[in-house]
Write a protein that holds these residues in place. Sequence first.
Motif, PDB file in Angstrom:
ATOM      1  N   ALA A 129       0.813  -1.274  -0.133  1.00 45.98           N
ATOM      2  CA  ALA A 129      -0.074  -0.394  -0.106  1.00 45.98           C
ATOM      3  C   ALA A 129       1.006   1.362   0.363  1.00 45.98           C
ATOM      4  CB  ALA A 129      -1.299   0.108   1.197  1.00 45.98           C
ATOM      5  N   SER A 130       2.280   1.293   0.463  1.00 49.18           N
ATOM      6  CA  SER A 130       2.915   1.864   0.047  1.00 49.18           C
ATOM      7  C   SER A 130       3.973   2.558  -0.995  1.00 49.18           C
ATOM      8  CB  SER A 130       3.775   2.422   1.521  1.00 49.18           C
ATOM      9  OG  SER A 130       5.130   1.091   1.254  1.00 49.18           O
ATOM     10  N   LEU A 131       3.455   1.641  -1.665  1.00 50.04           N
ATOM     11  CA  LEU A 131       4.787   1.785  -2.649  1.00 50.04           C
ATOM     12  C   LEU A 131       3.230   1.829  -4.543  1.00 50.04           C
ATOM     13  CD1 LEU A 131       6.889  -1.010  -2.426  1.00 50.04           C
ATOM     14  CD2 LEU A 131       7.371   0.851  -2.741  1.00 50.04           C
ATOM     15  N   ASP A 132       3.837   2.917  -5.117  1.00 50.91           N
ATOM     16  CA  ASP A 132       2.839   2.868  -6.226  1.00 50.91           C
ATOM     17  C   ASP A 132       2.823   1.430  -7.014  1.00 50.91           C
ATOM     18  OD1 ASP A 132       1.529   3.857  -8.412  1.00 50.91           O
ATOM     19  OD2 ASP A 132       3.143   5.512  -9.124  1.00 50.91           O
ATOM     20  N   LEU A 133       2.787   0.620  -6.644  1.00 46.01           N
ATOM     21  CA  LEU A 133       2.713  -0.715  -7.461  1.00 46.01           C
ATOM     22  C   LEU A 133       1.471  -0.796  -9.129  1.00 46.01           C
ATOM     23  CD1 LEU A 133       2.872  -3.535  -4.948  1.00 46.01           C
ATOM     24  CD2 LEU A 133       4.452  -2.187  -6.180  1.00 46.01           C
ATOM     25  N   GLY A 134       0.342   0.333  -8.935  1.00 50.52           N
ATOM     26  CA  GLY A 134      -0.229   0.156 -10.455  1.00 50.52           C
ATOM     27  C   GLY A 134       1.047   0.845 -10.913  1.00 50.52           C
ATOM     28  N   GLY A 135       1.560   2.429 -10.761  1.00 51.18           N
ATOM     29  CA  GLY A 135       2.606   2.682 -11.573  1.00 51.18           C
ATOM     30  C   GLY A 135       3.311   1.735 -12.238  1.00 51.18           C
ATOM     31  N   VAL A 136       3.920   0.603 -11.737  1.00 52.87           N
ATOM     32  CA  VAL A 136       4.917  -0.074 -11.814  1.00 52.87           C
ATOM     33  C   VAL A 136       4.559  -1.161 -13.002  1.00 52.87           C
ATOM     34  CG1 VAL A 136       6.815  -1.762 -11.536  1.00 52.87           C
ATOM     35  CG2 VAL A 136       6.175  -0.293  -9.779  1.00 52.87           C
ATOM     36  N   ALA A 137       2.863  -1.692 -12.626  1.00 43.26           N
ATOM     37  CA  ALA A 137       1.888  -2.059 -13.722  1.00 43.26           C
ATOM     38  C   ALA A 137       1.540  -1.259 -15.176  1.00 43.26           C
ATOM     39  CB  ALA A 137       0.693  -2.508 -12.862  1.00 43.26           C
ATOM     40  N   ASP A 138       1.768  -0.340 -14.668  1.00 38.73           N
ATOM     41  CA  ASP A 138       1.488   0.452 -15.950  1.00 38.73           C
ATOM     42  C   ASP A 138       2.615   0.633 -16.956  1.00 38.73           C
ATOM     43  OD1 ASP A 138      -0.916   2.042 -15.825  1.00 38.73           O
ATOM     44  OD2 ASP A 138      -0.097   3.136 -14.510  1.00 38.73           O
ATOM     45  N   LEU A 139       4.293   0.349 -16.497  1.00 38.65           N
ATOM     46  CA  LEU A 139       5.417  -0.222 -16.766  1.00 38.65           C
ATOM     47  C   LEU A 139       5.307  -0.942 -17.964  1.00 38.65           C
ATOM     48  CD1 LEU A 139       7.924   2.478 -14.591  1.00 38.65           C
ATOM     49  CD2 LEU A 139       7.282   3.177 -16.372  1.00 38.65           C
ATOM     50  N   VAL A 140       4.885  -1.806 -16.702  1.00 35.94           N
ATOM     51  CA  VAL A 140       5.057  -3.422 -17.909  1.00 35.94           C
ATOM     52  C   VAL A 140       4.448  -3.050 -18.766  1.00 35.94           C
ATOM     53  CG1 VAL A 140       4.491  -6.126 -16.881  1.00 35.94           C
ATOM     54  CG2 VAL A 140       5.389  -5.323 -15.812  1.00 35.94           C
ATOM     55  N   LEU A 141       3.008  -2.204 -18.778  1.00 35.85           N
ATOM     56  CA  LEU A 141       1.840  -2.923 -20.041  1.00 35.85           C
ATOM     57  C   LEU A 141       2.681  -2.352 -20.878  1.00 35.85           C
ATOM     58  CD1 LEU A 141      -1.099  -2.553 -17.914  1.00 35.85           C
ATOM     59  CD2 LEU A 141      -0.296  -4.391 -18.601  1.00 35.85           C
ATOM     60  N   GLU A 142       3.691  -1.472 -20.813  1.00 37.88           N
ATOM     61  CA  GLU A 142       4.112  -0.217 -21.921  1.00 37.88           C
ATOM     62  C   GLU A 142       5.043  -0.501 -22.335  1.00 37.88           C
ATOM     63  OE1 GLU A 142       5.489   3.363 -19.995  1.00 37.88           O
ATOM     64  OE2 GLU A 142       3.233   4.302 -19.345  1.00 37.88           O
ATOM     65  N   GLN A 143       5.931  -1.855 -21.883  1.00 39.95           N
ATOM     66  CA  GLN A 143       6.940  -2.757 -23.439  1.00 39.95           C
ATOM     67  C   GLN A 143       5.574  -3.421 -24.114  1.00 39.95           C
ATOM     68  OE1 GLN A 143      10.385  -2.695 -20.067  1.00 39.95           O
ATOM     69  NE2 GLN A 143       9.035  -4.635 -19.852  1.00 39.95           N
ATOM     70  N   LYS A 144       6.698  -2.785 -25.549  1.00 39.99           N
ATOM     71  CA  LYS A 144       6.409  -3.613 -26.637  1.00 39.99           C
ATOM     72  C   LYS A 144       6.670  -5.373 -26.627  1.00 39.99           C
ATOM     73  CE  LYS A 144       2.813  -0.956 -26.661  1.00 39.99           C
ATOM     74  NZ  LYS A 144       1.594  -1.160 -26.296  1.00 39.99           N
ATOM     75  N   LEU A 145       8.372  -5.387 -26.567  1.00 41.32           N
ATOM     76  CA  LEU A 145       8.663  -6.399 -27.081  1.00 41.32           C
ATOM     77  C   LEU A 145       9.367  -7.142 -25.896  1.00 41.32           C
ATOM     78  CD1 LEU A 145      11.779  -4.299 -28.400  1.00 41.32           C
ATOM     79  CD2 LEU A 145       9.862  -5.564 -29.958  1.00 41.32           C
ATOM     80  N   VAL A 146       8.401  -6.974 -24.512  1.00 39.06           N
ATOM     81  CA  VAL A 146       9.184  -8.047 -23.550  1.00 39.06           C
ATOM     82  C   VAL A 146       8.241  -8.389 -22.012  1.00 39.06           C
ATOM     83  CG1 VAL A 146      10.465  -6.555 -22.008  1.00 39.06           C
ATOM     84  CG2 VAL A 146      11.015  -9.075 -21.553  1.00 39.06           C
ATOM     85  N   GLY A 147       8.044  -9.069 -22.449  1.00 39.94           N
ATOM     86  CA  GLY A 147       6.760 -10.059 -21.025  1.00 39.94           C
ATOM     87  C   GLY A 147       5.638 -10.619 -21.697  1.00 39.94           C
ATOM     88  N   SER A 148       5.612 -11.461 -20.212  1.00 37.27           N
ATOM     89  CA  SER A 148       4.294 -12.554 -20.955  1.00 37.27           C
ATOM     90  C   SER A 148       3.459 -12.895 -19.865  1.00 37.27           C
ATOM     91  CB  SER A 148       4.558 -14.100 -21.466  1.00 37.27           C
ATOM     92  OG  SER A 148       5.486 -13.702 -22.771  1.00 37.27           O
ATOM     93  N   THR A 149       1.905 -13.241 -20.056  1.00 33.38           N
ATOM     94  CA  THR A 149       1.591 -13.386 -18.997  1.00 33.38           C
ATOM     95  C   THR A 149       1.385 -15.231 -18.871  1.00 33.38           C
ATOM     96  OG1 THR A 149      -0.668 -12.576 -20.458  1.00 33.38           O
ATOM     97  CG2 THR A 149       0.344 -11.175 -18.632  1.00 33.38           C
TER      98      THR A 149
END
Length: 265
Positions: free
Chosen positions: A52-72
């Motif tokens: 709750a003390s960290l902006d993990l929503g902002g971290v999630a946004d950065l994950v979603l902005e990347q187009k060349l790496v990452g998998s769900t």
Amino acid sequence: MSKRQKDNDSDNENNDGDVEMLDVSFDFFDPQAHDYHSIKLLLSQLLSHDAASLDLGGVADLVLEQKLVGSTVKTDGNEGDPYAVLTVLNLNVHKDKAPISALINYILPKRPSTSAFHSKLTTLLSHPSSSTSSYIGIKEPYNFSHLLLISRVFLVSQEKLEDNPNAALNSVDGEGKKKEKKTNKPKTAAGAGVKEEVWMYHPEDEFIARSAEETHTFAYSAAPPKNAERVAVGVQTKGQVMLVPWSAFPTVVEGMEGFLGGMTA
């Protein structure tokens, strides 16, 4: 999936039929906008009541902005909720962005400023060229010198557990191959005496820790809320941070593949 055995003796005699196997198909997709809340939740689970003390929503946004790496990883098609996400963020590229800056400032004080971990991470963050270069001919920052992984562990005495939760992992070496049977004890938590021991929540963390230059557990900063996890399951959770050389990552993957292959063989 193991079903609970019934109490009567006649049912206990039919142990051979007491296992039900379920076939589950796992599909892999690029992280997409509708995965935002699930990714944020997965990140929150790693940091427990400090989330709750960290902006993990902002971290999630950065994950979603990347187009060349990452998998769900999903079981219900592209529109389903991910069970897991695998991605990587370049801390040097994003360190001045508020969500990553807050995360770095959260992690660094978890070790003394005189510690090897604190010194290594500070040095890596001050030399962008050491962790950023070209990737498949495209100027993208996905070639690293080190990986910093945040996870969690739980502390409990082995006497309180019916089975050793790491038994299967302790029976294989770093390459996922079976090794000679011997007594393997988990690490004793610093300051916890001989009773409470450290256990991994995630099987992959065993292989990551074996290749890490630095592995440390830390207490969460915020006090757990009433009726929190320790009360619910009788254990204490802590965070864990691991610093792994990029050159060791293939060994981590090889170990996990060998272990999983042995389970399905």
